[in-house]
Design an enzyme around this catalytic site. Sequence first.
Site, PDB file in Angstrom:
ATOM      1  CE  LYS A  33      -2.433  -1.331   3.622  1.00  0.00           C
ATOM      2  NZ  LYS A  33      -1.883  -2.708   3.808  1.00  0.00           N
ATOM      3  CB  THR A  34       3.726   2.410   2.050  1.00  0.00           C
ATOM      4  OG1 THR A  34       2.989   2.439   3.260  1.00  0.00           O
ATOM      5  CG2 THR A  34       4.691   3.584   2.025  1.00  0.00           C
TER       6      THR A  34
ATOM      7  CG  ASP B  61      -0.187   3.313   6.856  1.00  0.00           C
ATOM      8  OD1 ASP B  61      -1.108   2.604   6.401  1.00  0.00           O
ATOM      9  OD2 ASP B  61       0.902   2.849   7.223  1.00  0.00           O
TER      10      ASP B  61
ATOM     11  CB  THR C 291      -4.921  -3.390   8.078  1.00  0.00           C
ATOM     12  OG1 THR C 291      -5.174  -2.710   9.322  1.00  0.00           O
ATOM     13  CG2 THR C 291      -3.503  -3.061   7.626  1.00  0.00           C
TER      14      THR C 291
ATOM     15  NE  ARG D  78       6.608  -4.742   5.674  1.00  0.00           N
ATOM     16  CZ  ARG D  78       5.550  -3.969   5.910  1.00  0.00           C
ATOM     17  NH1 ARG D  78       4.566  -4.410   6.666  1.00  0.00           N
ATOM     18  NH2 ARG D  78       5.484  -2.770   5.386  1.00  0.00           N
TER      19      ARG D  78
END
Length: 357
Positions: A76-77, A121, A170, A229
């Site tokens: 997302k970032t 965020d 999220t 990640r």
Amino acid sequence: MNWDETAAETADPRLVGPVADGEDQAVEAALRPKDLDEFVGQEKVREQLDLVLRAARARGATADHVLLSGAPGLGKTTLSMIIAAEMGAPIRITSGPAIQHAGDLAAILSSLQEGEVLFLDEIHRMSRPAEEMLYMAMEDFRVDVIVGKGPGATAIPLELPPFTLVGATTRAGLLPPPLRDRFGFTAHMEFYDAAELERVVHRSARLLDVEIDPAGAGEIAGRSRGTPRIANRLLRRVRDYAQVKADGVITQEIAAAALRVYEVDSRGLDRLDRAVLQALLKLFGGGPVGLSTLAVAVGEERETVEEVAEPFLVREGLLARTPRGRVATPAAWEHLGLVPPQQGGAAGSGQQGLFRP
């Protein structure tokens, strides 16, 4: 390769935890893709977002506000930074928990440049007064700043330059409908499949100057829980093992041996995940068993079992949540190499009724 920084959350100390710690954030900055063509996975989202951005550039306008939802670590970032790069605009990054008062948000909005991208965020954790101010800012590019208190208070309208808000969450279900409806484009980030994660691992290995063969990349990808990640974190740990224990080249055998040392099994389960399953199977015959009892059995807090271990076990089809309690599925018995109790046994009666005729 593709993942997001969740600054508002506490980093998960587990090797397979999806939230970034300090080391992750430092490495991610170097590994992030810079444009949509370089971004791996999320094919539908990339295609749709590309159309949105191309159309905005053709009109000479700012892009519509964008809402990105999905689990931590999926990109997302990274996508927010790509949106800014594709639009040739600066980006400002903050988070919902950091905005506790409407004044905090007003200060950020009033300092934006025209066309700037504001990445927010964990937007669902923003305070209600700030959230209500954001409605007008998104729709009319205006905010009302309250000056004074009580009967003498006055609202001063403040015009804002056009900007693009990129919200990430999220937990999309916690967003109120009035806020969700003001986004021009919404996208849900899906977990990655093994082939996509292999591409992530190969690209990251190239950028980290690590030699890896296809089988080694596949071994890491298969244990990464569908999350880039985690794939990058496992790659770094396997790299360390290969440099110390081998010749620095990551093969399937080296990757498997390294991840055995770090207690990450072939399906991506770690010590906590296996402890939950082993307690459920060996102590309670597969369930059903209450969450609190299960947490005591593994020596963890109830919240740790429910929020850290269970989501992945449920997604993998190894555990089910039922009204009577937690129940192991046949796949859990198979994964741990155990044989379910016979139907009618005292320990296994709860589970067998659910999974056998």
